[in-house]
Design a protein around this motif. Sequence first.
Motif, PDB file in Angstrom:
ATOM      1  N   LEU A  28       0.778  -1.189   0.012  1.00 42.77           N
ATOM      2  CA  LEU A  28       0.001  -0.133  -0.045  1.00 42.77           C
ATOM      3  C   LEU A  28       1.034   1.179   0.183  1.00 42.77           C
ATOM      4  O   LEU A  28       0.446   2.290  -0.606  1.00 42.77           O
ATOM      5  CB  LEU A  28      -1.003   0.012   1.309  1.00 42.77           C
ATOM      6  CG  LEU A  28      -1.963  -0.924   1.133  1.00 42.77           C
ATOM      7  CD1 LEU A  28      -2.751  -1.114   2.663  1.00 42.77           C
ATOM      8  CD2 LEU A  28      -3.133  -0.790   0.175  1.00 42.77           C
ATOM      9  N   LEU A  29       2.003   1.058   0.605  1.00 37.49           N
ATOM     10  CA  LEU A  29       2.805   2.243   0.745  1.00 37.49           C
ATOM     11  C   LEU A  29       3.308   2.589  -0.887  1.00 37.49           C
ATOM     12  O   LEU A  29       3.447   3.758  -1.213  1.00 37.49           O
ATOM     13  CB  LEU A  29       4.005   2.171   1.717  1.00 37.49           C
ATOM     14  CG  LEU A  29       3.645   2.120   3.156  1.00 37.49           C
ATOM     15  CD1 LEU A  29       4.788   1.983   4.073  1.00 37.49           C
ATOM     16  CD2 LEU A  29       3.190   3.960   3.546  1.00 37.49           C
ATOM     17  N   LYS A  30       3.711   1.493  -1.164  1.00 35.34           N
ATOM     18  CA  LYS A  30       4.360   1.627  -2.566  1.00 35.34           C
ATOM     19  C   LYS A  30       3.132   2.054  -3.621  1.00 35.34           C
ATOM     20  O   LYS A  30       3.411   3.255  -4.300  1.00 35.34           O
ATOM     21  CB  LYS A  30       4.618   0.280  -3.124  1.00 35.34           C
ATOM     22  CG  LYS A  30       5.518   0.274  -4.688  1.00 35.34           C
ATOM     23  CD  LYS A  30       6.018  -0.964  -5.163  1.00 35.34           C
ATOM     24  CE  LYS A  30       6.629  -0.890  -6.147  1.00 35.34           C
ATOM     25  NZ  LYS A  30       7.301  -2.259  -6.675  1.00 35.34           N
ATOM     26  N   GLU A  31       1.846   1.496  -3.636  1.00 35.54           N
ATOM     27  CA  GLU A  31       0.810   2.157  -4.298  1.00 35.54           C
ATOM     28  C   GLU A  31       0.648   3.551  -4.049  1.00 35.54           C
ATOM     29  O   GLU A  31       0.113   4.474  -5.041  1.00 35.54           O
ATOM     30  CB  GLU A  31      -0.575   1.197  -4.130  1.00 35.54           C
ATOM     31  CG  GLU A  31      -0.451   0.115  -4.612  1.00 35.54           C
ATOM     32  CD  GLU A  31      -1.730  -0.866  -4.207  1.00 35.54           C
ATOM     33  OE1 GLU A  31      -2.599  -0.293  -3.798  1.00 35.54           O
ATOM     34  OE2 GLU A  31      -1.492  -2.141  -4.382  1.00 35.54           O
ATOM     35  N   ARG A  32       0.871   4.023  -3.019  1.00 37.13           N
ATOM     36  CA  ARG A  32       0.481   5.445  -2.470  1.00 37.13           C
ATOM     37  C   ARG A  32       1.648   6.355  -2.666  1.00 37.13           C
ATOM     38  O   ARG A  32       1.582   7.425  -2.455  1.00 37.13           O
ATOM     39  CB  ARG A  32      -0.062   5.787  -1.252  1.00 37.13           C
ATOM     40  CG  ARG A  32      -1.251   4.761  -0.544  1.00 37.13           C
ATOM     41  CD  ARG A  32      -2.665   5.278  -1.423  1.00 37.13           C
ATOM     42  NE  ARG A  32      -3.092   6.778  -0.523  1.00 37.13           N
ATOM     43  CZ  ARG A  32      -3.570   6.933   0.385  1.00 37.13           C
ATOM     44  NH1 ARG A  32      -3.873   5.843   1.388  1.00 37.13           N
ATOM     45  NH2 ARG A  32      -3.490   8.092   0.956  1.00 37.13           N
ATOM     46  N   ASP A  33       2.766   6.099  -3.349  1.00 35.38           N
ATOM     47  CA  ASP A  33       3.869   6.523  -3.620  1.00 35.38           C
ATOM     48  C   ASP A  33       4.461   6.942  -2.382  1.00 35.38           C
ATOM     49  O   ASP A  33       4.868   8.304  -2.206  1.00 35.38           O
ATOM     50  CB  ASP A  33       3.808   7.844  -4.482  1.00 35.38           C
ATOM     51  CG  ASP A  33       5.035   8.336  -5.069  1.00 35.38           C
ATOM     52  OD1 ASP A  33       5.893   7.432  -5.272  1.00 35.38           O
ATOM     53  OD2 ASP A  33       5.028   9.499  -5.524  1.00 35.38           O
ATOM     54  N   ALA A  34       4.449   6.311  -1.110  1.00 38.56           N
ATOM     55  CA  ALA A  34       4.774   6.695   0.073  1.00 38.56           C
ATOM     56  C   ALA A  34       5.814   5.918   0.526  1.00 38.56           C
ATOM     57  O   ALA A  34       6.053   5.639   1.936  1.00 38.56           O
ATOM     58  CB  ALA A  34       3.612   6.879   1.077  1.00 38.56           C
ATOM     59  N   GLU A  35       6.895   5.255  -0.260  1.00 40.10           N
ATOM     60  CA  GLU A  35       7.751   4.411   0.213  1.00 40.10           C
ATOM     61  C   GLU A  35       8.920   5.184   1.166  1.00 40.10           C
ATOM     62  O   GLU A  35       9.600   4.376   1.631  1.00 40.10           O
ATOM     63  CB  GLU A  35       8.513   3.509  -0.976  1.00 40.10           C
ATOM     64  CG  GLU A  35       7.427   2.654  -1.700  1.00 40.10           C
ATOM     65  CD  GLU A  35       8.390   2.206  -2.926  1.00 40.10           C
ATOM     66  OE1 GLU A  35       8.526   1.203  -2.889  1.00 40.10           O
ATOM     67  OE2 GLU A  35       8.265   2.900  -3.998  1.00 40.10           O
ATOM     68  N   ASP A  36       8.857   6.217   1.182  1.00 46.15           N
ATOM     69  CA  ASP A  36       9.778   7.157   2.074  1.00 46.15           C
ATOM     70  C   ASP A  36       9.527   6.845   3.548  1.00 46.15           C
ATOM     71  O   ASP A  36      10.367   7.162   4.437  1.00 46.15           O
ATOM     72  CB  ASP A  36       9.924   8.561   2.011  1.00 46.15           C
ATOM     73  CG  ASP A  36       8.494   9.164   1.825  1.00 46.15           C
ATOM     74  OD1 ASP A  36       7.646   8.645   1.617  1.00 46.15           O
ATOM     75  OD2 ASP A  36       8.569  10.536   2.468  1.00 46.15           O
ATOM     76  N   ILE A  37       8.353   6.258   3.852  1.00 47.04           N
ATOM     77  CA  ILE A  37       7.910   5.940   5.335  1.00 47.04           C
ATOM     78  C   ILE A  37       8.298   4.274   5.582  1.00 47.04           C
ATOM     79  O   ILE A  37       8.054   3.601   4.828  1.00 47.04           O
ATOM     80  CB  ILE A  37       6.141   5.938   5.280  1.00 47.04           C
ATOM     81  CG1 ILE A  37       5.679   7.323   4.881  1.00 47.04           C
ATOM     82  CG2 ILE A  37       5.861   5.538   6.785  1.00 47.04           C
ATOM     83  CD1 ILE A  37       4.239   7.543   4.675  1.00 47.04           C
ATOM     84  N   ARG A  38       9.420   4.469   6.491  1.00 42.17           N
ATOM     85  CA  ARG A  38       9.609   3.309   6.871  1.00 42.17           C
ATOM     86  C   ARG A  38       8.834   2.070   7.850  1.00 42.17           C
ATOM     87  O   ARG A  38       8.426   2.819   8.513  1.00 42.17           O
ATOM     88  CB  ARG A  38      11.288   3.412   7.543  1.00 42.17           C
ATOM     89  CG  ARG A  38      12.196   4.133   6.338  1.00 42.17           C
ATOM     90  CD  ARG A  38      12.968   3.533   5.371  1.00 42.17           C
ATOM     91  NE  ARG A  38      13.616   2.462   5.926  1.00 42.17           N
ATOM     92  CZ  ARG A  38      14.936   2.418   6.308  1.00 42.17           C
ATOM     93  NH1 ARG A  38      15.382   3.447   6.425  1.00 42.17           N
ATOM     94  NH2 ARG A  38      15.442   1.177   6.570  1.00 42.17           N
ATOM     95  N   VAL A  39       9.022   0.921   7.610  1.00 44.56           N
ATOM     96  CA  VAL A  39       8.324   0.192   8.396  1.00 44.56           C
ATOM     97  C   VAL A  39       9.102  -0.632   9.046  1.00 44.56           C
ATOM     98  O   VAL A  39      10.113  -1.370   8.759  1.00 44.56           O
ATOM     99  CB  VAL A  39       7.415  -0.845   7.567  1.00 44.56           C
ATOM    100  CG1 VAL A  39       6.692  -1.779   8.189  1.00 44.56           C
ATOM    101  CG2 VAL A  39       6.131   0.048   6.593  1.00 44.56           C
TER     102      VAL A  39
END
Length: 135
Positions: free
Chosen positions: A80-91
Amino acid sequence: MGVTGPIRVVVAKPGLDGHDRGAKVIARALRDAGMEVIYTGLHQTPEQIVDTAIQEDADAIGLSILSGAHNTLFARVLELLKERDAEDIRVFGGGIIPEEDIAPLKEKGVAEIFTPGATTTSIVDWVTTTFSPPS
């Protein structure tokens, strides 16, 4: 990865797991270390967690999973982070996660896994080191 201002962390309990003591302890330790913490509460869907992280301009998402669904839930949050172009949010996350599942989770993009026995100090230190600007 340097952060300006306080580090912002969403602490979440995805899925049907109803045990949140550990998540609350981690949330408090992060807060006491000067971070801004958003605790989502129990029974959150991956969609709700990612929405919260984006809305709150979070630097990281910390998932607490004790239900055994870690492979599915971590993967969905990352997707979902990838889909929302938010991969800078680390998990990152923790809970009851078998040793043999840690390397595959990291290969998928989970930044760190903390298993039972990890100290709050080690978690706070990891978050601080990971998100503080280089000196």
